[in-house]
Motif scaffolding. Structure first.
Motif, PDB file in Angstrom:
ATOM      1  N   ALA A 281       0.822  -1.203   0.000  1.00 20.08           N
ATOM      2  CA  ALA A 281       0.000   0.000   0.000  1.00 20.08           C
ATOM      3  C   ALA A 281       0.860   1.259   0.000  1.00 20.08           C
ATOM      4  CB  ALA A 281      -0.931  -0.007   1.211  1.00 20.08           C
ATOM      5  N   ALA A 282       1.944   1.241   0.774  1.00 21.78           N
ATOM      6  CA  ALA A 282       2.837   2.399   0.808  1.00 21.78           C
ATOM      7  C   ALA A 282       3.477   2.629  -0.559  1.00 21.78           C
ATOM      8  CB  ALA A 282       3.919   2.194   1.866  1.00 21.78           C
ATOM      9  N   ALA A 283       3.941   1.548  -1.190  1.00 19.46           N
ATOM     10  CA  ALA A 283       4.539   1.677  -2.525  1.00 19.46           C
ATOM     11  C   ALA A 283       3.519   2.181  -3.533  1.00 19.46           C
ATOM     12  CB  ALA A 283       5.108   0.328  -2.969  1.00 19.46           C
ATOM     13  N   GLY A 284       2.296   1.640  -3.468  1.00 17.69           N
ATOM     14  CA  GLY A 284       1.259   2.069  -4.390  1.00 17.69           C
ATOM     15  C   GLY A 284       0.892   3.530  -4.207  1.00 17.69           C
ATOM     16  N   THR A 285       0.824   3.990  -2.953  1.00 19.85           N
ATOM     17  CA  THR A 285       0.501   5.391  -2.683  1.00 19.85           C
ATOM     18  C   THR A 285       1.575   6.316  -3.239  1.00 19.85           C
ATOM     19  OG1 THR A 285      -0.696   4.770  -0.672  1.00 19.85           O
ATOM     20  CG2 THR A 285       0.034   7.063  -0.864  1.00 19.85           C
ATOM     21  N   TYR A 286       2.840   5.959  -3.034  1.00 17.94           N
ATOM     22  CA  TYR A 286       3.936   6.788  -3.546  1.00 17.94           C
ATOM     23  C   TYR A 286       3.878   6.863  -5.067  1.00 17.94           C
ATOM     24  CZ  TYR A 286       8.646   8.705  -4.016  1.00 17.94           C
ATOM     25  OH  TYR A 286       9.730   9.518  -4.319  1.00 17.94           O
ATOM     26  N   LEU A 287       3.667   5.723  -5.734  1.00 22.29           N
ATOM     27  CA  LEU A 287       3.605   5.712  -7.199  1.00 22.29           C
ATOM     28  C   LEU A 287       2.409   6.520  -7.705  1.00 22.29           C
ATOM     29  CD1 LEU A 287       4.550   1.986  -7.923  1.00 22.29           C
ATOM     30  CD2 LEU A 287       5.987   4.025  -8.235  1.00 22.29           C
ATOM     31  N   LEU A 288       1.305   6.472  -6.982  1.00 24.96           N
ATOM     32  CA  LEU A 288       0.148   7.269  -7.364  1.00 24.96           C
ATOM     33  C   LEU A 288       0.444   8.761  -7.260  1.00 24.96           C
ATOM     34  CD1 LEU A 288      -2.872   7.326  -8.136  1.00 24.96           C
ATOM     35  CD2 LEU A 288      -3.394   7.288  -5.692  1.00 24.96           C
ATOM     36  N   LEU A 289       1.145   9.158  -6.193  1.00 29.01           N
ATOM     37  CA  LEU A 289       1.520  10.567  -6.041  1.00 29.01           C
ATOM     38  C   LEU A 289       2.512  10.989  -7.111  1.00 29.01           C
ATOM     39  CD1 LEU A 289       1.853  10.837  -2.151  1.00 29.01           C
ATOM     40  CD2 LEU A 289      -0.002  11.683  -3.593  1.00 29.01           C
ATOM     41  N   VAL A 290       3.432  10.100  -7.476  1.00 26.28           N
ATOM     42  CA  VAL A 290       4.378  10.410  -8.558  1.00 26.28           C
ATOM     43  C   VAL A 290       3.623  10.670  -9.859  1.00 26.28           C
ATOM     44  CG1 VAL A 290       6.183   9.439 -10.037  1.00 26.28           C
ATOM     45  CG2 VAL A 290       6.340   9.200  -7.549  1.00 26.28           C
ATOM     46  N   ARG A 291       2.672   9.818 -10.156  1.00 30.64           N
ATOM     47  CA  ARG A 291       1.878   9.991 -11.371  1.00 30.64           C
ATOM     48  C   ARG A 291       1.126  11.312 -11.340  1.00 30.64           C
ATOM     49  NH1 ARG A 291      -2.937   5.850 -13.407  1.00 30.64           N
ATOM     50  NH2 ARG A 291      -3.478   6.994 -15.318  1.00 30.64           N
ATOM     51  N   ARG A 292       0.580  11.648 -10.186  1.00 34.08           N
ATOM     52  CA  ARG A 292      -0.164  12.905 -10.058  1.00 34.08           C
ATOM     53  C   ARG A 292       0.763  14.103 -10.230  1.00 34.08           C
ATOM     54  NH1 ARG A 292      -3.847  13.263  -4.873  1.00 34.08           N
ATOM     55  NH2 ARG A 292      -4.726  11.466  -5.987  1.00 34.08           N
ATOM     56  N   ALA A 293       1.971  14.022  -9.641  1.00 31.38           N
ATOM     57  CA  ALA A 293       2.924  15.123  -9.762  1.00 31.38           C
ATOM     58  C   ALA A 293       3.349  15.328 -11.210  1.00 31.38           C
ATOM     59  CB  ALA A 293       4.144  14.851  -8.885  1.00 31.38           C
ATOM     60  N   ARG A 294       3.599  14.249 -11.910  1.00 33.87           N
ATOM     61  CA  ARG A 294       3.992  14.370 -13.319  1.00 33.87           C
ATOM     62  C   ARG A 294       2.850  14.904 -14.173  1.00 33.87           C
ATOM     63  NH1 ARG A 294       7.300   8.605 -13.706  1.00 33.87           N
ATOM     64  NH2 ARG A 294       9.280   9.405 -12.856  1.00 33.87           N
ATOM     65  N   HIS A 295       1.634  14.544 -13.821  1.00 28.10           N
ATOM     66  CA  HIS A 295       0.482  15.018 -14.578  1.00 28.10           C
ATOM     67  C   HIS A 295       0.257  16.505 -14.349  1.00 28.10           C
ATOM     68  CE1 HIS A 295      -3.480  15.015 -16.456  1.00 28.10           C
ATOM     69  NE2 HIS A 295      -3.974  15.587 -15.364  1.00 28.10           N
TER      70      HIS A 295
ATOM     71  N   ALA B  29      14.020   9.528  -0.998  1.00 31.19           N
ATOM     72  CA  ALA B  29      12.906   9.586  -1.944  1.00 31.19           C
ATOM     73  C   ALA B  29      12.116  10.883  -1.829  1.00 31.19           C
ATOM     74  CB  ALA B  29      11.976   8.390  -1.715  1.00 31.19           C
ATOM     75  N   ALA B  30      12.439  11.729  -0.864  1.00 29.83           N
ATOM     76  CA  ALA B  30      11.802  13.045  -0.687  1.00 29.83           C
ATOM     77  C   ALA B  30      10.278  12.967  -0.663  1.00 29.83           C
ATOM     78  CB  ALA B  30      12.267  14.007  -1.788  1.00 29.83           C
ATOM     79  N   PRO B  31       9.692  12.172   0.225  1.00 24.88           N
ATOM     80  CA  PRO B  31       8.226  12.035   0.225  1.00 24.88           C
ATOM     81  C   PRO B  31       7.483  13.313   0.579  1.00 24.88           C
ATOM     82  CG  PRO B  31       9.192  10.967   2.154  1.00 24.88           C
ATOM     83  CD  PRO B  31      10.330  11.352   1.267  1.00 24.88           C
ATOM     84  N   VAL B  32       8.073  14.167   1.415  1.00 25.96           N
ATOM     85  CA  VAL B  32       7.398  15.412   1.771  1.00 25.96           C
ATOM     86  C   VAL B  32       7.340  16.346   0.569  1.00 25.96           C
ATOM     87  CG1 VAL B  32       7.461  17.445   3.259  1.00 25.96           C
ATOM     88  CG2 VAL B  32       8.056  15.199   4.193  1.00 25.96           C
ATOM     89  N   THR B  33       8.428  16.443  -0.171  1.00 25.62           N
ATOM     90  CA  THR B  33       8.428  17.263  -1.382  1.00 25.62           C
ATOM     91  C   THR B  33       7.396  16.757  -2.377  1.00 25.62           C
ATOM     92  OG1 THR B  33      10.777  17.782  -1.095  1.00 25.62           O
ATOM     93  CG2 THR B  33       9.853  18.061  -3.310  1.00 25.62           C
ATOM     94  N   LEU B  34       7.319  15.450  -2.525  1.00 27.91           N
ATOM     95  CA  LEU B  34       6.321  14.872  -3.428  1.00 27.91           C
ATOM     96  C   LEU B  34       4.910  15.231  -2.970  1.00 27.91           C
ATOM     97  CD1 LEU B  34       5.581  13.034  -5.805  1.00 27.91           C
ATOM     98  CD2 LEU B  34       5.747  11.081  -4.244  1.00 27.91           C
ATOM     99  N   LEU B  35       4.679  15.159  -1.678  1.00 28.29           N
ATOM    100  CA  LEU B  35       3.362  15.494  -1.148  1.00 28.29           C
ATOM    101  C   LEU B  35       3.034  16.964  -1.383  1.00 28.29           C
ATOM    102  CD1 LEU B  35       1.004  14.161   0.345  1.00 28.29           C
ATOM    103  CD2 LEU B  35       2.087  14.836   2.500  1.00 28.29           C
ATOM    104  N   LEU B  36       4.020  17.840  -1.192  1.00 33.05           N
ATOM    105  CA  LEU B  36       3.800  19.265  -1.426  1.00 33.05           C
ATOM    106  C   LEU B  36       3.442  19.556  -2.875  1.00 33.05           C
ATOM    107  CD1 LEU B  36       6.683  20.826   0.711  1.00 33.05           C
ATOM    108  CD2 LEU B  36       4.233  21.074   1.119  1.00 33.05           C
ATOM    109  N   ARG B  37       3.993  18.793  -3.779  1.00 32.89           N
ATOM    110  CA  ARG B  37       3.717  19.022  -5.201  1.00 32.89           C
ATOM    111  C   ARG B  37       2.345  18.516  -5.621  1.00 32.89           C
ATOM    112  NH1 ARG B  37       9.243  17.746  -8.656  1.00 32.89           N
ATOM    113  NH2 ARG B  37      10.645  19.108  -7.461  1.00 32.89           N
ATOM    114  N   THR B  38       1.753  17.670  -4.829  1.00 35.18           N
ATOM    115  CA  THR B  38       0.469  17.091  -5.222  1.00 35.18           C
ATOM    116  C   THR B  38      -0.702  17.632  -4.416  1.00 35.18           C
ATOM    117  OG1 THR B  38       0.867  15.215  -3.727  1.00 35.18           O
ATOM    118  CG2 THR B  38       1.522  14.947  -6.028  1.00 35.18           C
ATOM    119  N   LEU B  39      -0.440  18.266  -3.288  1.00 35.79           N
ATOM    120  CA  LEU B  39      -1.516  18.822  -2.472  1.00 35.79           C
ATOM    121  C   LEU B  39      -2.037  20.134  -3.063  1.00 35.79           C
ATOM    122  CD1 LEU B  39      -0.196  18.341   1.185  1.00 35.79           C
ATOM    123  CD2 LEU B  39      -2.134  17.155   0.126  1.00 35.79           C
ATOM    124  N   PRO B  40      -3.292  20.449  -2.832  1.00 34.74           N
ATOM    125  CA  PRO B  40      -3.774  21.801  -3.155  1.00 34.74           C
ATOM    126  C   PRO B  40      -2.985  22.834  -2.362  1.00 34.74           C
ATOM    127  CG  PRO B  40      -5.601  20.312  -2.681  1.00 34.74           C
ATOM    128  CD  PRO B  40      -4.362  19.577  -2.310  1.00 34.74           C
TER     129      PRO B  40
END
Length: 283
Positions: A29-43, A102-113
């Motif tokens: 689930a953790a891996a899937g969530t990270y990959l989903l956020l990556v996809r959202r950030a790239r989009h 993997a910079a998860p906080v940066t990834l989260l910042l890029r995908t949050l409103p």
């Protein structure tokens, strides 16, 4: 030192797949969530994208946790103190370094409103977050806790209690991530000290690990219910494996270091409360 075999704790080492299914599902689930956020950030920002290296680091950290929490390492850790130490290093040092890089906080910042990103950055800039994320505090929680664990009855108390066993794993992981983040994390850290100071804290951690492992090897006031050969073998794993992990952390510190002008610019971005990317592009 107590010369007894380790008592059983946690799931039955010879049990079926149901024993290992929950941690496997959590990791997936953790891996899937990270990959989903990556996809959202790239989009949201195709030009900026997301580093494949960071994605690889996160997936590598998940794999390391899987190795530690699933067979054959997990049953080995139930039966042998050397296995416990291998598990400790994977959960508390190697996996945290990979996850932090993997910079998860940066990834989260890029995908949050933008509004939620501002709230998250406000939390990161708050006094409690600054205190907890300071290298000195992270050092005490990660390395200092080993003194309490192995030189008091605490370790033996966790052996027969599955809940305490999993809490110990959680402590290893969270404190390891905190120390790696404080020393070399690429994620935003407004109160992080300079490189020289972080190198000092890392040096203290290296020295402390060496002293603790040598005391465990010598059996000096340790409270570990295990045969002498297991305790000494575990101490050797801690000594050499810990050195390698801390060398990797030092390499990460050098690799993620930025010159002063870049850091000044970064502080300018933080004065606005949200990284510029989040304000302009929401990425």
């Amino acid at each position: 030192m107590d010369h007894h075999h380790l008592p059983e704790h946690g799931p039955d080492p010879t049990g079926g797949a149901l024993d290992w299914l929950p941690p496997a599902l959590v990791l997936l689930a953790a891996a899937g969530t990270y990959l989903l956020l990556v996809r959202r950030a790239r989009h949201r920002n195709p030009a900026l994208g997301w580093s494949r290296w960071r994605t690889g680091f996160f997936l590598g950290g998940i794999v390391l946790l899987g190795v530690a929490l699933l067979p054959p390492v997990a049953p080995f850790a139930h039966e042998d103190f050397r296995g416990h130490m291998v598990q400790h290093l994977l959960i508390g040092m190697y996996a945290p370094l990979a996850l932090v890089l993997a910079a998860p906080v940066t990834l989260l910042l890029r995908t949050l409103p933008a509004s939620r990103a501002r709230r998250l950055t406000a939390v990161l800039r708050s006094l409690p977050a600054r205190v907890i994320a300071h290298p000195a505090v992270a050092l005490v929680l990660s390395t200092g806790s080993l003194v309490v664990l192995y030189f008091t009855p605490l370790y033996n108390a966790t052996l027969a209690d599955p809940a305490a066993h999993w809490l110990l794993h959680a402590h290893f992981l969270l404190s390891g991530c905190l120390f790696a983040y404080a020393i070399a994390g690429p994620d935003p850290a407004p109160a992080r000290p300079g490189v020289k100071a972080r190198l000092v804290y890392l040096g203290v951690a290296i020295a402390a690990h060496a002293v603790i492992s040598q005391l465990v090897y010598a059996g000096f006031r340790v409270h570990i219910h295990a045969p002498v050969d297991q305790v000494q073998g575990g101490a050797e794993v801690m000594y050499y494996g810990g050195d390698l992990a801390e060398l990797l952390l030092a390499a990460a510190l050098v690799a993620t270091w930025r010159p002063e002008p870049r850091r000044v610019a970064s502080r300018g971005v933080w004065r606005g409360g949200v990284p510029a990317r989040n304000v302009s592009g929401g990425s």
